[in-house]
Design an enzyme around this catalytic site. Sequence first.
Site, PDB file in Angstrom:
ATOM      1  N   HIS A  89       0.829  -1.204   0.000  1.00 56.04           N
ATOM      2  CA  HIS A  89       0.000   0.000   0.000  1.00 56.04           C
ATOM      3  C   HIS A  89       0.864   1.254   0.000  1.00 56.04           C
ATOM      4  O   HIS A  89       0.408   2.320  -0.405  1.00 56.04           O
ATOM      5  CB  HIS A  89      -1.001   0.001   1.164  1.00 56.04           C
ATOM      6  CG  HIS A  89      -0.407  -0.047   2.528  1.00 56.04           C
ATOM      7  ND1 HIS A  89      -0.161  -1.215   3.200  1.00 56.04           N
ATOM      8  CD2 HIS A  89      -0.036   0.944   3.373  1.00 56.04           C
ATOM      9  CE1 HIS A  89       0.332  -0.956   4.400  1.00 56.04           C
ATOM     10  NE2 HIS A  89       0.423   0.358   4.518  1.00 56.04           N
ATOM     11  N   ASP A 149       0.246  -7.524  -0.062  1.00 56.33           N
ATOM     12  CA  ASP A 149       0.680  -6.206   0.429  1.00 56.33           C
ATOM     13  C   ASP A 149       2.200  -6.118   0.465  1.00 56.33           C
ATOM     14  O   ASP A 149       2.821  -6.138   1.527  1.00 56.33           O
ATOM     15  CB  ASP A 149       0.092  -5.932   1.818  1.00 56.33           C
ATOM     16  CG  ASP A 149       0.166  -4.455   2.198  1.00 56.33           C
ATOM     17  OD1 ASP A 149       0.608  -3.652   1.352  1.00 56.33           O
ATOM     18  OD2 ASP A 149      -0.212  -4.108   3.327  1.00 56.33           O
ATOM     19  N   GLY A 199       2.897   4.784  10.175  1.00 57.13           N
ATOM     20  CA  GLY A 199       4.286   5.019   9.829  1.00 57.13           C
ATOM     21  C   GLY A 199       5.125   3.767   9.930  1.00 57.13           C
ATOM     22  O   GLY A 199       6.210   3.684   9.362  1.00 57.13           O
ATOM     23  N   SER A 228       4.170   0.991   8.693  1.00 56.48           N
ATOM     24  CA  SER A 228       3.858   0.186   7.505  1.00 56.48           C
ATOM     25  C   SER A 228       5.120  -0.178   6.739  1.00 56.48           C
ATOM     26  O   SER A 228       5.965   0.674   6.455  1.00 56.48           O
ATOM     27  CB  SER A 228       2.926   0.957   6.570  1.00 56.48           C
ATOM     28  OG  SER A 228       1.585   0.774   6.934  1.00 56.48           O
ATOM     29  N   SER A 243       1.776  -4.710   7.617  1.00 55.54           N
ATOM     30  CA  SER A 243       0.674  -4.362   6.726  1.00 55.54           C
ATOM     31  C   SER A 243      -0.306  -3.427   7.418  1.00 55.54           C
ATOM     32  O   SER A 243      -0.432  -2.266   7.052  1.00 55.54           O
ATOM     33  CB  SER A 243      -0.041  -5.629   6.249  1.00 55.54           C
ATOM     34  OG  SER A 243      -1.157  -5.310   5.440  1.00 55.54           O
TER      35      SER A 243
END
Length: 444
Positions: free
Chosen positions: A212, A241, A328, A330, A346
């Site tokens: 993403h 992802d 953040g 991620s 994720s």
Amino acid sequence: MPKRKAAIAVGGVAALGAAALLLPHANASQDKGQAAGGTAKTLKAAQASGLAAQLQKALGDAFAGSYYDSGKQQLVVNVVSGDDNVIQQAKSAGAMVRQVKNSTRDLKAAATTLKTKATIPGTSWAVDPRTDKILVTADSTVTGAKWNRLQSTVQSLGSGMATLKKSAGTFKTFVSGGDAIFAQVQGGGVRCSLGFNVTASDGSPAFLTAGHCGVAAKDWSDSQNGQPIATVDQAKFPGNDFSLVKYNDPSTQAPSEVNAGNGQTVQITQAADATVGETVFRMGSTTGLHDGQVTGLDATVNFQSETNPGGVDTVNGLIQTNVCAEPGDSGGSLFTQDGSAVGLTSGGSGDCTSGGETFFQPVTAALQATGATLGNGAGDQSGAGDQSGSADPSASAGDQSGGSADPSASAGDPSGGGSDQSGSGSDQSGTGAGDDGSSLTSTR
């Protein structure tokens, strides 16, 4: 031209407080002998994962999942057959054996029913081999008719097949917070975390991060408002992802290590599949180093779509944990005490104050799909466990149009399995015991 060392330290540059790294016996074997007479062997989590994969193939339809008992350091294998030969085969291999009701086929069929009838934003489900059930979770947005629909679907699966839980939080991806990487898009900036440095299939230096993040922006920098140093090569979200991002300078040195904070690093030597019950560590630039346990595999999460109001972004095949994370984080690294790369952050629910759970894209699946290898390509990239939840190898690059993105919100929908995000996860601020008795000290 002198080589430029990657300015992005893998995993997260803003670790809060000291993250002391104690790995005196990280490579010491925990296998204390053969399983004479069917006695369960004492194993490290990585060894348990390998044994589980072997028994899954050997036992066939009788195999109904497995998990790692970290207290006893033993692999527990579920079997649905009463055949003494099957049970003895598993015991002789060194596993504890438990006879259960629900087969893997039954659980997968139940998950298919949930997908067909209950793909509702804010829901998730994952197989929990410790209960031999599917754990279904609804976040705080699932109310009224949506809750009734989910509840009736779970009930239709039959008694003993699934458990339904309500979460106080909201499922979201953790973009905007990141060893931080930054991008500028229409409407503001995006911040994520770098997962693991890799070598792309063409030999160029690159890194893995969340899909993403790669869909939200094409060009990434190692400083806010800085010049781009890396460009997205492949991005997959939703569905999976992960993103493969190549460094613009082909001479960039990209070490295979995770920055654990306070000047400490963990050398990453291989990719491995997660095992339910094993201790794992997550690093992200927003919250630093935190630890916890794997609680579910092949998870599905249904996120509210950021691009289609009322729509659902679903991510499948995720690792479910009780490790905390915040915006953040991620794309940040999930790894083990002995230096195995396990996952990419994720999304999830909760934070690192109240707790919560987080879902991760398996690294083995991302490597398989992109053709990349960890670091300079050394080490086993295949992982020891079941690859049934692996990413689609044909995944094409995501939309790189650079559409608007709210830095404080999610950038997409990771549909991995979910569990209760209400803060029921254990406090991850303390010292997590490694499988070998050593420890990484994580911070709140």
